[in-house]
Structure formats: C-alpha cells, structure tokens
Enzyme design. Structure first.
Site, mmCIF file in Angstrom:
data_model
loop_
_atom_site.group_PDB
_atom_site.id
_atom_site.type_symbol
_atom_site.label_atom_id
_atom_site.label_comp_id
_atom_site.label_asym_id
_atom_site.label_seq_id
_atom_site.Cartn_x
_atom_site.Cartn_y
_atom_site.Cartn_z
ATOM 1 N N THR A 29 0.850 -1.191 0.000
ATOM 2 C CA THR A 29 0.000 0.000 0.000
ATOM 3 C C THR A 29 0.883 1.238 0.000
ATOM 4 O OG1 THR A 29 -1.930 0.979 1.095
ATOM 5 C CG2 THR A 29 -0.221 0.102 2.532
ATOM 6 N N ASN A 30 0.265 2.401 0.026
ATOM 7 C CA ASN A 30 0.974 3.668 0.070
ATOM 8 C C ASN A 30 0.617 4.401 1.345
ATOM 9 O OD1 ASN A 30 2.343 3.626 -2.371
ATOM 10 N ND2 ASN A 30 0.659 4.538 -3.502
ATOM 11 N N ARG A 31 1.466 5.328 1.726
ATOM 12 C CA ARG A 31 1.147 6.141 2.897
ATOM 13 C C ARG A 31 0.201 7.255 2.486
ATOM 14 N NH1 ARG A 31 6.208 8.097 6.116
ATOM 15 N NH2 ARG A 31 4.528 9.020 7.331
ATOM 16 N N VAL A 97 -2.292 6.177 -5.377
ATOM 17 C CA VAL A 97 -2.505 4.882 -6.024
ATOM 18 C C VAL A 97 -1.176 4.135 -6.105
ATOM 19 C CG1 VAL A 97 -3.354 3.774 -8.133
ATOM 20 C CG2 VAL A 97 -4.331 5.962 -7.395
#
Ligand code: C5P
Length: 219
Positions: A29-31, A97
């Site tokens: 995932t991303n922060r 994203v």
C-alpha cells in the site's frame, strides 16, 4: 467562503491509498491518510456540488451528504471512477494509487518455509486513473475538468510542472511529502498553464475550501 460556487456541478474525488493484495492477509500500500481528499469532498459538498468520493482503505468518517464508494485496489478504483465519471464534470484525484501490484495474488496465505528461499514478488504496472480519465473524450472536449495531485520529496516546481503536462490536466496541486502524510495541515502549490502559486500552510480543511474556490474560478 463564497457559498454555492459549485452549485449544479458534480465532483468525483479519489482519496486514500490503494491496497494491492499479495495473499489473503498481506499486501502493499501507500502512505496516505485520505484527509486531504475527504476535506476536498466536504468542501465541495458545502459549496453546493453533488460529490462522489471513491476511497481506498482509510479510517475517516464520510462527509455529510457525500456518496462514498469504498475500494481496495487501483483496478477497483479505476472501475468505480469510470462508472461514476459519466455524470461528473469535475475530477479531483488525490488518491495515492500504488504504481505496481503483485503479478499474481495467492488464494491462500503464503506459508513461511525455512527450507525454501524467501518468496520473490513480481510486479505489474497499475493503470493510471487520472491520466486515463484525463484522456477520455469528455475531458478532451472540456466537459470534464481534471485536477491532479503530486506529492514530491524534492524539486517540487520542476517535477510538478512536468507532471501536469504529462498527465494532461489543466490544474495540478503539489505538496511536499512525506511531511504532510497524516497531518492536519499542509502547503499546496497550484500549477496551471500560467505558472504556479502557493496556498500557504493552513489546515487541510481551510486549504480544501481555498482549492474549491480556485477550481470554481477555472470552470
Ligand atoms: O505520477 P504520480 O503518482 O505522482 O501522480 C499523482 C497524481 O496521479 C495524483 O493525482 C494521483 O491520484 C494520480 N494517480 C492515479 N493513478 C495512478 C497514479 C497516480 O490516478 N496509478
């Protein structure tokens, strides 16, 4: 704050991170807290717009009178955006994203095996939601106004100026990550065809209201 500057408009906002599954319990995932996107959705609704908010996994309450669609992956976010963009005339893409997703998702949890090498992950590229929608016929013919975001850790002006052109959007909003991640305040730099100007440090709520005014002026 000028009320109703977006009356009669329909804004679609993407927000939060995406989550790309590796197996049923793991993923990449991303922060992103989603705070900026949710603040924009709220401010747009308060300014009279109909608002559709497509959100990755975040721990935030849905703003009042905003239609929220929860998704996990970039592909799901793109599918939801394409479904709902047909009636929207403004897109604000704040979502962080994931650029890549694992090429395959294991259906069962990958077990640790001391006899074997650690698993290697192979990635494939995710679709670019903003670029895809900015190239759509409705955006190209001026019926859909697209706003992108860019979080850069350095060279913001140079990178964001180039990114606005590459993504094909009239307005790109830069912020200096990662200091802003999860925080309640931010600094925004707006890039358009005339150059750039800064909205000085303020709460994401205040900046969202200012950004709504900036967008309304450009429609
Ligand atoms: O290229 P970069 O990820 O920095 O671009 C950021 C902008 O593009 C943001 O508006 C983000 O929401 C959007 N984006 C997207 N789909 C991707 C990657 C970025 O919509 N796969």
């Amino acid at each position: 704050f000028t009320p109703n500057v977006l009356a009669g408009h329909h804004m679609l906002v993407t927000a939060g991170p995406t989550f790309e599954a590796i197996d049923p319990v793991r993923g990449i995932t991303n922060r992103s807290s989603g705070k900026m996107g949710f603040a924009i959705a709220r401010a747009a609704q308060e300014a009279g717009a109909k608002v559709t908010l497509i959100s990755g996994p975040v721990a935030l309450e849905t703003p009042r009178n905003v239609q929220r669609i929860n998704v996990q992956s970039a592909q799901q976010m793109l599918d939801a955006a394409q479904e709902h963009i047909t009636s929207a005339n403004i897109l604000v893409a704040t979502a962080a994203v994931a650029d890549w997703r694992p090429a395959t998702t294991a259906t069962e949890k990958i077990k640790k095996n001391p006899q074997e090498a650690v698993p290697a992950l192979h990635f494939v590229e995710n679709p670019d939601i903003l670029a895809t929608l900015a190239q759509s016929p409705r955006a190209q013919s001026g019926q859909l106004y697209c706003v992108g975001f860019a979080a850069e850790s350095q060279n913001l002006v140079e990178f964001a100026t180039a990114k606005r052109v590459r993504k094909g959007v009239p307005l790109l909003v830069g912020n200096i990550g990662p200091s802003t991640f999860g925080q309640d305040d931010n600094v925004l730099v707006l890039f358009d065809e005339h150059g750039h100007h800064t909205l000085p440090r303020a709460s994401k709520r205040t900046l969202a209201k200012q950004l709504i005014r900036e967008i309304a002026q450009r429609l």
